[in-house]
Design an enzyme around this catalytic site. Structure first.
Site, PDB file in Angstrom:
ATOM      1  N   ILE A 237     -11.491   1.268  96.049  1.00 59.97           N
ATOM      2  CA  ILE A 237     -11.653   2.504  95.274  1.00 59.97           C
ATOM      3  C   ILE A 237     -10.535   2.656  94.268  1.00 59.97           C
ATOM      4  O   ILE A 237     -10.770   2.968  93.096  1.00 59.97           O
ATOM      5  CB  ILE A 237     -11.703   3.727  96.213  1.00 59.97           C
ATOM      6  CG1 ILE A 237     -12.861   3.600  97.195  1.00 59.97           C
ATOM      7  CG2 ILE A 237     -11.830   5.008  95.410  1.00 59.97           C
ATOM      8  CD1 ILE A 237     -12.910   4.714  98.213  1.00 59.97           C
ATOM      9  N   GLY A 238      -9.307   2.457  94.691  1.00 55.83           N
ATOM     10  CA  GLY A 238      -8.160   2.636  93.801  1.00 55.83           C
ATOM     11  C   GLY A 238      -6.949   1.912  94.322  1.00 55.83           C
ATOM     12  O   GLY A 238      -6.928   1.386  95.438  1.00 55.83           O
ATOM     13  N   GLU A 239      -5.910   1.889  93.488  1.00 62.03           N
ATOM     14  CA  GLU A 239      -4.677   1.200  93.837  1.00 62.03           C
ATOM     15  C   GLU A 239      -3.492   2.009  93.351  1.00 62.03           C
ATOM     16  O   GLU A 239      -3.497   2.562  92.246  1.00 62.03           O
ATOM     17  CB  GLU A 239      -4.641  -0.198  93.203  1.00 62.03           C
ATOM     18  CG  GLU A 239      -3.403  -1.013  93.565  1.00 62.03           C
ATOM     19  CD  GLU A 239      -3.433  -2.396  92.964  1.00 62.03           C
ATOM     20  OE1 GLU A 239      -2.453  -3.145  93.166  1.00 62.03           O
ATOM     21  OE2 GLU A 239      -4.430  -2.743  92.288  1.00 62.03           O
ATOM     22  N   GLY A 240      -2.482   2.115  94.224  1.00 62.14           N
ATOM     23  CA  GLY A 240      -1.269   2.843  93.889  1.00 62.14           C
ATOM     24  C   GLY A 240      -0.045   1.983  94.084  1.00 62.14           C
ATOM     25  O   GLY A 240      -0.138   0.789  94.380  1.00 62.14           O
ATOM     26  N   THR A 241       1.118   2.608  93.905  1.00 63.96           N
ATOM     27  CA  THR A 241       2.369   1.875  94.039  1.00 63.96           C
ATOM     28  C   THR A 241       2.624   1.448  95.481  1.00 63.96           C
ATOM     29  O   THR A 241       3.117   0.341  95.737  1.00 63.96           O
ATOM     30  CB  THR A 241       3.534   2.739  93.545  1.00 63.96           C
ATOM     31  OG1 THR A 241       3.260   3.186  92.209  1.00 63.96           O
ATOM     32  CG2 THR A 241       4.832   1.955  93.541  1.00 63.96           C
TER      33      THR A 241
ATOM     34  N   VAL B 216      -6.532   1.979  98.202  1.00 65.26           N
ATOM     35  CA  VAL B 216      -7.566   2.827  98.792  1.00 65.26           C
ATOM     36  C   VAL B 216      -8.865   2.044  98.821  1.00 65.26           C
ATOM     37  O   VAL B 216      -9.348   1.576  97.785  1.00 65.26           O
ATOM     38  CB  VAL B 216      -7.728   4.141  97.993  1.00 65.26           C
ATOM     39  CG1 VAL B 216      -8.764   5.036  98.666  1.00 65.26           C
ATOM     40  CG2 VAL B 216      -6.394   4.871  97.880  1.00 65.26           C
TER      41      VAL B 216
ATOM     42  N   ASP C 261       3.921  15.954  94.133  1.00 70.52           N
ATOM     43  CA  ASP C 261       3.196  15.036  93.245  1.00 70.52           C
ATOM     44  C   ASP C 261       1.777  15.539  92.987  1.00 70.52           C
ATOM     45  O   ASP C 261       0.793  14.800  93.113  1.00 70.52           O
ATOM     46  CB  ASP C 261       3.163  13.634  93.847  1.00 70.52           C
ATOM     47  CG  ASP C 261       2.803  12.563  92.801  1.00 70.52           C
ATOM     48  OD1 ASP C 261       2.892  12.873  91.592  1.00 70.52           O
ATOM     49  OD2 ASP C 261       2.446  11.441  93.193  1.00 70.52           O
TER      50      ASP C 261
ATOM     51  N   LYS D 216      -6.752   4.226 103.489  1.00 70.91           N
ATOM     52  CA  LYS D 216      -5.534   4.066 102.706  1.00 70.91           C
ATOM     53  C   LYS D 216      -4.687   2.988 103.372  1.00 70.91           C
ATOM     54  O   LYS D 216      -4.009   3.233 104.374  1.00 70.91           O
ATOM     55  CB  LYS D 216      -4.773   5.396 102.621  1.00 70.91           C
ATOM     56  CG  LYS D 216      -3.561   5.342 101.709  1.00 70.91           C
ATOM     57  CD  LYS D 216      -2.920   6.722 101.557  1.00 70.91           C
ATOM     58  CE  LYS D 216      -1.735   6.683 100.597  1.00 70.91           C
ATOM     59  NZ  LYS D 216      -1.118   8.011 100.421  1.00 70.91           N
TER      60      LYS D 216
END
Length: 420
Positions: free
Chosen positions: A10-14, A18, A128, A33
Site C-alpha cells: 500500500i505504501g512505504e515510509g522511512t 504498509v 506528525d 505495518k
C-alpha cells in the site's frame, strides 16, 4: 505472519512498509505495518511508543484500531496488524479540480478534532499530523501512524525536527525543542486549509523558507511573542516586518465561521492557540454537535430498553403539566399495590359487607355489637346508635348544663370615618 496472506503493498515510509493482507482465519482484510527495524526481545516491542499509544487510545471511532501485534523472535521482525482503510486525505484531494463540499470538510475536521482531543486528554500528542497520516473510509476519518507520538508530561526539550516541515508549528521551528501538544492544532489547521483549497498552506523548502512563508500569509508576530521563542534558543533572530496577505482570499468557498476556526488553529502564539476541546465547541461545528447529542440520546434509550427487558417497568416523572399529586393518584389507581399510601386525599371505594364480622381473638364483653339486626342475602345492615352501658354521673349534669345555656346576641359595631 503465517496467519496472514500478503495481497500487495500500500505504501512505504522511512521506518516501515504498509502492506495489504488477508487473514487466513476469518478472511478479512487488514493493513500490516511491517517495521524495518529489528527487535531483540518482547520487552523492547512492548516499550515501543506506537504500541503503547494504540493500546491506550483504542477503542475510539476516530483512532486507527490495532488488532494484533506479530513478533518473530528468530528474525526480530515486527508487524502491526491494523484495520484497513480506503485512502488517506492526501490521496483523497490529489488531482481534484473542485474542493470538497463544505459539509464534508466540516465532518472530517470535526472527527480530526475529536481524535486529537481524545489523544491529548489521555496524555499523548501526535507530533506528525499531516494528510498522509489521516485515513478515510467512506465518511469516517481516523488518525494513524503514532510512531512519532510523545507523552504530554515528558520533560522538554523534545526532538527538534520531528514533524513534516510544511505542518511544523512556529515553536518547533524557532526553539530548541520547547513545544507542547498545541503543535498538533497548528498541523490540523494546515490540514484544514489543504482540504479546503487543495493546496498546502506553507510549503517551505527549508526551515528559514518555512518561517518566511508563514510570515507572508499571517504576518510577522509581535516582539513579545518572538521573545518567548528567543528565551529557549542560543542564537538570536530578527525578521523584517510583514503585514501578511491573509487567508480569506485563498479560500473564498469557506464560510466565515470556518475561517475563524482556521485562524484560531494557526495562531502564532501557542499559548493563545485553540485546543482540541475548544475547537469541538466552536460555532462552526454546531450542527454536528447537535446531531451527536441526538444520536447519544437514542443510544442511551436503546441501552435502557435492553437493560430493563424482563424487569418491572420504570415509572418516570411526568413531563406534562399535570401536578405531582395527580401523577401519584393516577399511579395509585393503576397499580395500588406499589403505593403504601397516597400523597393526597383520595376517595375510598364503598365497603360491601356480606355478613356479621365477629372478633374471636380479642372479645370485649363491655361493648355490644353494633350490628344488631340480622343480615340476610348479603344486605347491608342498618347501624343503630351506640348506647352507653353502665352509669355515667356526668351525663345528667351535662344535659342540665346544655339546657341552661341561653343564646346571646352581641350588639353591632358601627364604623365611623374609617375607624371602629
Amino acid at each position: 505472519m503465517n496467519k496472514y496472506k500478503l495481497i500487495g503493498k500500500i505504501g512505504e515510509g522511512t521506518f516501515s512498509d504498509v502492506l495489504k493482507t488477508q487473514s487466513l482465519r476469518d478472511g478479512n482484510f487488514y493493513a500490516c505495518k511491517q517495521m524495518k527495524q529489528h527487535f531483540e526481545s518482547i520487552e523492547q516491542v512492548n516499550n515501543l511508543r506506537e504500541i503503547q499509544a494504540l493500546r491506550r487510545l483504542n477503542p475510539h471511532p476516530n483512532i486507527l484500531m490495532l488488532h494484533e501485534v506479530v513478533f518473530d523472535k528468530k528474525s526480530g521482525s515486527l508487524a502491526l496488524i491494523c484495520e484497513l482503510m480506503d485512502m488517506n486525505i492526501y490521496e483523497l484531494i490529489k488531482g481534484r479540480k473542485k474542493p470538497l463540499p463544505e459539509k464534508r470538510t466540516m465532518s472530517y475536521m470535526y472527527q480530526l478534532c475529536k481524535s486529537l482531543d481524545h489523544m491529548h486528554r489521555n496524555g499523548i500528542f501526535h507530533r506528525d499530523v499531516k494528510p498522509e497520516n489521516i485515513l478515510i473510509k467512506q465518511d469516517t476519518l481516523k488518525l494513524g501512524d503514532f510512531g512519532s507520538c510523545r507523552s504530554v508530561y515528558s520533560k522538554q526539550p523534545y526532538t527538534e525536527y520531528i514533524s513534516t516541515r510544511w505542518y511544523r508549528a512556529p515553536e518547533c521551528l524557532l526553539t530548541d525543542g520547547y513545544y507542547s501538544y498545541k503543535m498538533d492544532m497548528w498541523s490540523a489547521g494546515c490540514v484544514f486549509y489543504e482540504i479546503t483549497s487543495l493546496h498546502p498552506l506553507f510549503p517551505g523548502s527549508n526551515e528559514l523558507d518555512q518561517i518566511s512563508k508563514i510570515h507572508d500569509i499571517i504576518g510577522t508576530p509581535a516582539k513579545k511573542i518572538l521573545n518567548k521563542f528567543k528565551q529557549s534558543r542560543a542564537m538570536s533572530f530578527h525578521f523584517p516586518f510583514k503585514k501578511g496577505t491573509g487567508i480569506p482570499s485563498l479560500v473564498p468557498n469557506l464560510s466565515p465561521k470556518g475561517l475563524t476556526l482556521m485562524y484560531a488553529m494557526i495562531e502564532y502564539d501557542p499559548d493563545e492557540r485553540i485546543t482540541a476541546r475548544q475547537a469541538l465547541h466552536h460555532p462552526y461545528f454546531r450542527e454536528l454537535r447537535t446531531a451527536d447529542k441526538k444520536a447519544l440520546t437514542i443510544q442511551r434509550k436503546v441501552r435502557l430498553i435492553e437493560n430493563t427487558e424482563g424487569q418491572e417497568p420504570i415509572h418516570l416523572w411526568p413531563t406534562s403539566k399535570e401536578s405531582k399529586g395527580q401523577h401519584f393518584l393516577r399511579q395509585a389507581q393503576e397499580n395500588p399495590k406499589r403505593h403504601h399510601g397516597p400523597s393526597c386525599v383520595i376517595e375510598l371505594p364503598k365497603l360491601n359487607v356480606c355478613g356479621v364480622t365477629k372478633l374471636t381473638s380479642y372479645p370485649s364483653p363491655t361493648f355490644r355489637s353494633v350490628f344488631t339486626t340480622p343480615v340476610t342475602h348479603c344486605e347491608v345492615p342498618v347501624l343503630q346508635p351506640i348506647k352507653y352501658i353502665g352509669t355515667n354521673c356526668k351525663s345528667e349534669k351535662q344535659k342540665e348544663l346544655k339546657t341552661s345555656l341561653k343564646q346571646c346576641h352581641l350588639p353591632t359595631i358601627e364604623r365611623r370615618d374609617g375607624r371602629f
